[in-house]
Design an enzyme around this catalytic site. Structure first.
Site, short mmCIF file in Angstrom:
data_model
loop_
_atom_site.label_atom_id
_atom_site.label_comp_id
_atom_site.label_asym_id
_atom_site.label_seq_id
_atom_site.Cartn_x
_atom_site.Cartn_y
_atom_site.Cartn_z
N ALA A 66 -0.15 -31.59 -7.57
CA ALA A 66 -0.59 -31.43 -5.88
C ALA A 66 -0.16 -29.37 -6.64
O ALA A 66 -0.06 -29.70 -8.20
CB ALA A 66 0.80 -31.23 -5.15
N GLY A 111 0.50 -35.71 -7.54
CA GLY A 111 0.24 -35.76 -6.04
C GLY A 111 -0.84 -36.74 -6.10
O GLY A 111 -1.29 -37.66 -5.72
N GLU A 114 0.37 -40.39 -5.92
CA GLU A 114 0.99 -40.64 -4.86
C GLU A 114 -0.37 -41.22 -3.91
O GLU A 114 -0.39 -41.83 -3.02
CB GLU A 114 2.11 -39.35 -4.21
CG GLU A 114 3.21 -38.89 -5.01
CD GLU A 114 3.69 -37.59 -4.21
OE1 GLU A 114 3.22 -36.71 -4.95
OE2 GLU A 114 4.79 -37.35 -3.90
N GLU A 134 7.18 -34.25 -12.19
CA GLU A 134 7.53 -33.95 -11.56
C GLU A 134 8.63 -32.66 -11.97
O GLU A 134 9.29 -31.98 -11.50
CB GLU A 134 7.48 -33.93 -9.57
CG GLU A 134 6.56 -33.88 -9.21
CD GLU A 134 5.19 -35.58 -8.94
OE1 GLU A 134 6.29 -36.09 -9.76
OE2 GLU A 134 5.52 -35.83 -7.85
N1 COA Z 1 -2.44 -27.90 -10.76
C1 COA Z 1 -2.65 -26.80 -10.66
N2 COA Z 1 -3.65 -26.64 -11.94
C2 COA Z 1 -3.70 -27.96 -12.56
C3 COA Z 1 -3.06 -28.69 -12.30
C4 COA Z 1 -2.55 -28.47 -11.43
N3 COA Z 1 -1.32 -30.17 -11.10
N4 COA Z 1 -3.48 -29.49 -13.41
C5 COA Z 1 -3.66 -28.93 -14.63
N5 COA Z 1 -4.29 -27.58 -13.93
C6 COA Z 1 -5.35 -26.46 -13.94
C7 COA Z 1 -4.79 -25.94 -15.51
O1 COA Z 1 -3.48 -25.12 -15.14
C8 COA Z 1 -5.63 -25.94 -16.48
O2 COA Z 1 -6.46 -24.50 -15.30
P1 COA Z 1 -6.43 -23.32 -15.83
O3 COA Z 1 -8.39 -23.39 -16.94
O4 COA Z 1 -7.43 -22.21 -15.45
O5 COA Z 1 -5.67 -22.77 -17.06
C9 COA Z 1 -6.50 -26.52 -15.98
O6 COA Z 1 -6.95 -27.46 -14.87
C10 COA Z 1 -6.86 -27.64 -17.07
O7 COA Z 1 -5.59 -27.93 -17.05
P2 COA Z 1 -4.82 -28.15 -18.85
O8 COA Z 1 -3.54 -27.90 -18.50
O9 COA Z 1 -5.97 -27.58 -19.75
O10 COA Z 1 -5.46 -29.48 -19.22
P3 COA Z 1 -5.10 -30.44 -20.81
O11 COA Z 1 -6.18 -31.16 -21.67
O12 COA Z 1 -4.86 -29.68 -21.61
O13 COA Z 1 -3.42 -31.36 -19.79
C11 COA Z 1 -2.50 -32.72 -18.51
C12 COA Z 1 -3.81 -31.58 -18.65
C13 COA Z 1 -3.04 -33.12 -17.18
C14 COA Z 1 -1.44 -32.79 -19.25
C15 COA Z 1 -1.91 -30.95 -17.53
O14 COA Z 1 -2.98 -29.90 -16.93
C16 COA Z 1 -0.60 -31.17 -16.82
O15 COA Z 1 0.92 -31.27 -16.95
N6 COA Z 1 -1.16 -30.88 -15.66
C17 COA Z 1 0.57 -31.05 -15.18
C18 COA Z 1 0.57 -32.79 -14.23
C19 COA Z 1 2.12 -31.95 -13.24
O16 COA Z 1 3.05 -31.99 -13.31
N7 COA Z 1 1.68 -33.07 -12.07
C20 COA Z 1 2.82 -33.07 -10.89
C21 COA Z 1 2.07 -31.87 -10.37
S1 COA Z 1 3.95 -31.35 -8.49
#
Ligand code: COA
Length: 260
Positions: A66, A111, A114, A134
């Protein structure tokens, strides 16, 4: 007008839906949840569509969860609406009258997992990572994840993934029963489309009977579920496709199913 965050294209009878926010790793904001809901509603009623494949844009992510930026600003009342919107979408996908395959091309987190779990089958690239992180945000899954993970992979796996919040790789996801198949990333699309094409050629009413019996049967007691299976089984004897399927077997030829 902003472009739709969900792309749709057809490969014969297979509708391919792609979540298209690659710069945000395809995170699900409200607009994306609503666009997915509309896309699945349209695919459900389109008789030309026999199977659906759901994936994410880019090589990195299926859906990374999400939208955390959007969630950060929600009040509790808005969060209830957000959860309800997500849960409605997941249920719509799960109750689609035709098979839906998640083509997990990268991160399927929160999400995103999910969403994949609401699909009927999951094919993952060997590079995919799946999890419910989460807890690291001070949250719990809110689009049905606690329940679908429990039902799909059991309590031990559900508690491990949700409590620790650490994603698993594709091989471990296969071991846990979270995905049906793992294939090399370069072969993901071809393998998934081959599966979808196989499903698209099957008898649609039988597929629908299976989806109803397994999904609804799994949600009630065994006695009712067996009764329901019998009713679904018997109903198919009213279909032309059942006559065609049995006659083709006896005539040693390939059946031609017509969704009747
Ligand atoms: N919601 C909003 N934006 C997200 C996102 C999410 N769930 N997951 C990634 N993004 C965005 C990042 O903020 C970043 O945006 P920016 O370039 O404007 O800063 C872009 O996507 C790229 O992500 P980034 O974190 O820089 O890539 P990474 O390769 O370093 O890491 C992940 C990849 C997947 C490990 C990391 O993005 C992450 O942990 N995301 C969240 C996962 C999460 O907690 N999901 C559950 C949500 S309920």
């Amino acid at each position: 007008m902003t472009a739709s965050p969900v792309l749709g294209r057809d490969d014969g009878p297979v509708r391919i839906l792609t979540v298209d926010r690659p710069d945000k790793l395809n995170a699900l904001n409200r607009q994306t949840l609503e666009a997915l809901d509309a896309a699945f509603a349209a695919a459900a009623t389109d008789d030309g569509v026999r199977a659906v494949v759901l994936t994410g844009s880019g090589a990195k992510a299926f859906v990374a969860g999400a939208d955390i930026a959007e969630m950060n600003a929600l009040t509790a009342i808005q969060a209830r609406e957000f959860s309800a919107l997500g849960q409605r979408l997941m249920r719509r996908i799960e109750r689609m009258p035709k098979p839906v395959i998640a083509m997990v091309n990268g991160y399927a987190l929160g999400g995103g997992l999910e969403l994949a779990m609401a699909c009927h089958l999951r094919v993952a690239a060997d590079t995919a990572r799946l999890g419910q992180p989460e807890v690291n945000l001070g949250l719990i899954p809110g689009f049905g994840g606690t329940q679908r993970l429990l039902r799909l992979a059991g309590r031990a796996a559900a508690l491990e993934l949700c409590l620790l919040g650490t994603p698993v790789d594709a091989a471990r996801a296969l071991q846990l029963g979270l995905v049906n198949r793992v294939v090399p990333a370069a072969e993901l699309e071809a393998e998934t489309l081959a599966l979808a094409t196989q499903l698209a050629a099957a008898a649609p009413l039988a597929l629908r009977g299976i989806l109803d019996a397994v999904l609804l049967g799994g949600e009630c007691g065994l006695e009712e579920a067996l009764q329901f299976e019998t009713a679904q089984f018997a109903l198919l004897f009213a279909s032309e496709d059942m006559r065609e399927g049995t006659a083709a077997f006896l005539g040693k030829r390939k059946p031609q199913f017509r969704n009747r």
